[in-house]
Design an enzyme around this catalytic site. Structure first.
Site, short mmCIF file in Angstrom:
data_model
loop_
_atom_site.label_atom_id
_atom_site.label_comp_id
_atom_site.label_asym_id
_atom_site.label_seq_id
_atom_site.Cartn_x
_atom_site.Cartn_y
_atom_site.Cartn_z
N ASP A 4 -9.33 0.42 2.08
CA ASP A 4 -8.24 0.18 3.22
C ASP A 4 -8.94 0.55 4.53
OD1 ASP A 4 -5.93 -0.71 4.16
OD2 ASP A 4 -5.11 1.33 4.24
N GLN A 41 -4.48 2.48 15.46
CA GLN A 41 -3.08 2.88 14.52
C GLN A 41 -2.12 3.94 15.39
OE1 GLN A 41 -4.49 4.39 10.67
NE2 GLN A 41 -2.40 5.10 10.18
N GLU A 94 -9.75 12.61 7.78
CA GLU A 94 -9.50 13.96 7.19
C GLU A 94 -10.84 14.80 6.87
OE1 GLU A 94 -7.11 14.09 3.24
OE2 GLU A 94 -7.26 11.69 3.55
N THR A 114 -9.45 -5.50 3.85
CA THR A 114 -9.35 -4.43 2.85
C THR A 114 -10.35 -4.92 1.89
OG1 THR A 114 -6.82 -4.42 3.38
CG2 THR A 114 -7.72 -3.53 1.35
N HIS A 143 -3.68 14.05 1.02
CA HIS A 143 -3.78 13.13 2.05
C HIS A 143 -2.75 12.84 3.32
CE1 HIS A 143 -4.83 9.60 4.25
NE2 HIS A 143 -3.87 8.94 4.11
N GLU A 152 -10.76 4.06 3.96
CA GLU A 152 -9.90 5.06 2.87
C GLU A 152 -10.25 4.52 1.41
OE1 GLU A 152 -6.01 5.74 5.84
OE2 GLU A 152 -5.86 4.23 4.18
N ARG A 189 -8.19 4.09 13.62
CA ARG A 189 -7.44 5.20 14.04
C ARG A 189 -6.89 5.02 15.23
NH1 ARG A 189 -6.12 6.11 8.87
NH2 ARG A 189 -7.93 6.77 7.62
N ASP A 218 0.88 -1.25 0.10
CA ASP A 218 -0.11 0.00 -0.04
C ASP A 218 0.96 1.33 0.06
OD1 ASP A 218 -2.33 1.23 0.06
OD2 ASP A 218 -2.97 1.02 1.95
N GLU A 250 -9.22 4.01 -2.17
CA GLU A 250 -8.06 4.06 -2.85
C GLU A 250 -8.38 3.38 -4.14
OE1 GLU A 250 -4.77 2.24 -0.54
OE2 GLU A 250 -5.31 2.97 0.96
N LYS A 286 -5.03 -2.07 10.36
CA LYS A 286 -5.08 -2.14 8.87
C LYS A 286 -5.66 -3.70 8.48
CE LYS A 286 -3.66 2.13 7.41
NZ LYS A 286 -4.42 3.05 6.59
#
Lengths: 402, 402
Positions: free
Chosen positions: B215, B222, B347, B239, B121, B181, B219, B114, B183, B235
């Site tokens: 993904d 993480q 975000e 996925t 971002h 996420e 948080r 990844d 992607e 993560k």
């Protein structure tokens, strides 16, 4: 569970297996994948002395993945059968000399996860990279790990090309800080499904066997690339493993207590057993191109690891991440409390500031072209037969000129 | 290379493929793996309108790995054959309705890497996590990436169980900050061998096709685990990818220039072509369990990415790391310069400090149980037919109670 297959009095009709110092006595019985002469087919085998027992009558296929998928009870049963047919009182079978065979990767490795389970390694590296903050606050709580690359895992003996990369801003060149990392690799057993967690009391059912692992590392590339997502090209150019998988069953006599934790782990990481660590002695040797003999660089033991394999497996699945038979876990660099226990050159030479002196008078800060790194491991306990891992070696080739 | 298969005047005898707004007109021809009804066998197919063309006459096997292994010239030839037999003037073949089929993962994914290729971002997340130091010094030089987990990649539609984990010191609980996420995933083509580098001018030969990729990220997990080796359990619980692989050939009309770089990349990352980016419009929709209709959360374009796919492939192989057909590259979260271009909730809601208001008056900081996240993508260019990606969706299930 210790049983008759661990009896130190057992002798094999394969004479080389009974010689003192042999890595593969009848109490070991490690598994591997070999190719005989010019055969186009790969075969599964058990090492016994300097010979290989072909497993075709027991296991189909050309990789150990289907073996790793078996429940531990089936693996134990097979061990008993192989032990029985290699004992001194058994009929002679056709064996293949190891010297006539090429060894291959033991499995099609699905995912490779590399842990960071030695607190000594983490603290030593932390002192070098972050002197103000060597051991991060999460270390004693979280068995830290990252995903590695499966496609670049190679079997012992494969030459390792010095990688190029970004060494710092604006510089793309062959790494100047090529290093090895002394690790154990653990092959995982029966699959779990997405969302399934493995409680720590059952984690060892998913440990099928172990091998030696050298997580080759380019320290300059690593320093420049690793923030914020961790190491990538600094590691994924090659990882070497030894070809013979020492089974979880063979390791039974070498269980020991893990070192005490200053901070109690969370409940999901608390083992119910006292003996979840394994006492495996490890050594790193360097054979320089100019030298006649290898030099021992370090010695350590797997029993010093802060996090044990059952903790690693419980942690890995605690979020529901699925395991597949043949997945590989790396332990992270195995360092111990003493200076001669450091499992990589970054630690041993303090990032090149304290070079190692070789017997021929030359020095090493990091690996040079032509150097061969050789890892060894063995288990020793009074009243049991010693078992060994064979070697995990790799020679450094010069970077390509383009 | 744009050819007759991209002709916007082409019509298919499959009527649904000719309807305006159809994701899969005859100019698209994406590949996937499907299972029809209760068939025990998986089949390879091309989507055309709301039907599937079975690829058994062209491609053997039950995954697209052997297709991905083909050189680009062979892939182009196959595209011409499929286009020809689906044109309005072609004989009718037996097709399968998509509604009668279950879609599966397109390939046995070897390794999943990844990237972190959106500077918007990286800067937005950097502002939240490291306000004093948002964009790290290496960002404009190194296409940052980390290895992901292949075993937990699931096809669109698979429910996503809220993971448990260490949210901070001493707390093991279901994540409170579950995020998506947005992607793109890129399936890699022909293999390279250990030590081989792919020069950037040839990197696109290894790009076989793209799909949508979510993904999923926790948080809080993480934040606590990611130092020093990067994200791991935050993560690897799941996925999601969309089932239809839009081929590199289908994307040809949508090439565009990448955004200018303030800092010139090193030579090995300098494309010789001007048009190495692809203009792919993307959207994220949220369907709350309580809502009748989904709400659009964001819109962005793949053309905004700082690093292009050819740069990612050249970087990935610059140290000799081998690629295998069916390896998957994630682009990293696709965000753009505007607030409505942000590709994840971290975000969009500034780490939960600025909740999103949904039409029913409820708010979201992070995902709640029952929420379904749906990704969409399409390519639009004047004088060409629009092509779409289908959907990549997943609904959040409550954490297990143990």
């Amino acid at each position: 569970m210790i049983d008759e297959t661990h009896d130190p009095a057992l002798r094999s009709w394969v004479e080389s297996a009974n010689r003192p110092g042999c890595d593969f006595p009848i109490q070991n019985l490690p598994l591997g994948v070999f190719r005989h002469g010019r055969s186009p087919k790969d075969s599964l085998g058990v090492a016994i002395g300097d010979m290989i027992l072909d497993l075709a009558p027991w296991l189909p296929g050309e990789t150990l993945n289907s073996y790793f998928a078996l429940p531990a009870s089936d693996r134990r049963k097979l061990r008993h059968e192989w032990s029985a047919c290699l004992r001194a009182d058994s009929p002679v079978r056709n064996l293949t000399p190891q010297n006539d065979c090429q060894m291959l990767l033991p499995a099609a490795i699905g995912d490779f996860t590399d842990f960071y389970a030695s607190i000594h390694h983490a603290a030593n590296v932390g002192k070098i990279l972050r002197p103000e903050n060597p051991l991060l606050p999460n270390y004693r709580h979280v068995p830290i790990a990252y995903h590695g690359r499966a496609s670049s895992i190679v079997v012992s003996g494969t030459p390792i090309r010095r990688p190029r990369g970004q060494l710092r801003e604006g510089q793309f060149a062959p790494t100047k800080e090529l290093d090895y990392e002394l690790e154990l690799g653990a092959f995982l057993g029966p699959a779990t499904v997405l969302g399934e967690t493995v409680p720590i009391a059952r984690a060892e059912e998913h440990l099928a066997g172990v091998c030696l692992l050298n997580d080759w590392s380019a320290r300059d590339i690593q320093r420049w690339e690793y923030q914020p997502l961790g190491p990538f090209l600094a590691k994924n150019f090659a990882t070497s493993i030894s070809p013979w998988v020492v089974t979880a069953e063979a390791l039974e006599p070498f269980r020991t207590s893990p070192p005490p934790h200053e901070v109690a782990p969370l409940a999901y990481l608390q083992s119910t057993q006292l003996t979840t660590a394994f006492d495996i002695s490890l050594e790193v040797w360097l054979l320089a191109a100019s030298a006649a003999e290898p030099t021992r660089l370090s010695q350590s033991s797997f029993k010093e690891m802060y996090w044990t394999l059952d903790q690693m497996i419980a942690h890995h699945t605690s979020n529901g991440c699925p395991l597949r038979p043949g997945d590989l876990i790396g332990s992270g660099t195995i360092s111990g409390p003493e200076p001669h226990n450091r499992g990589c050159l970054l630690e041993l030479t303090k990032k090149g500031r304290a070079p190692i002196k070789l017997p021929d008078g030359r020095q090493r800060c990091f690996l040079e072209d032509g150097d061969t790194v050789i890892l060894h491991a063995c288990c020793h306990r009074e009243h049991f037969a010693d078992i060994g891992f064979g070697a995990c070696s790799g020679q450094i080739l010069a970077a390509t000129t383009t």
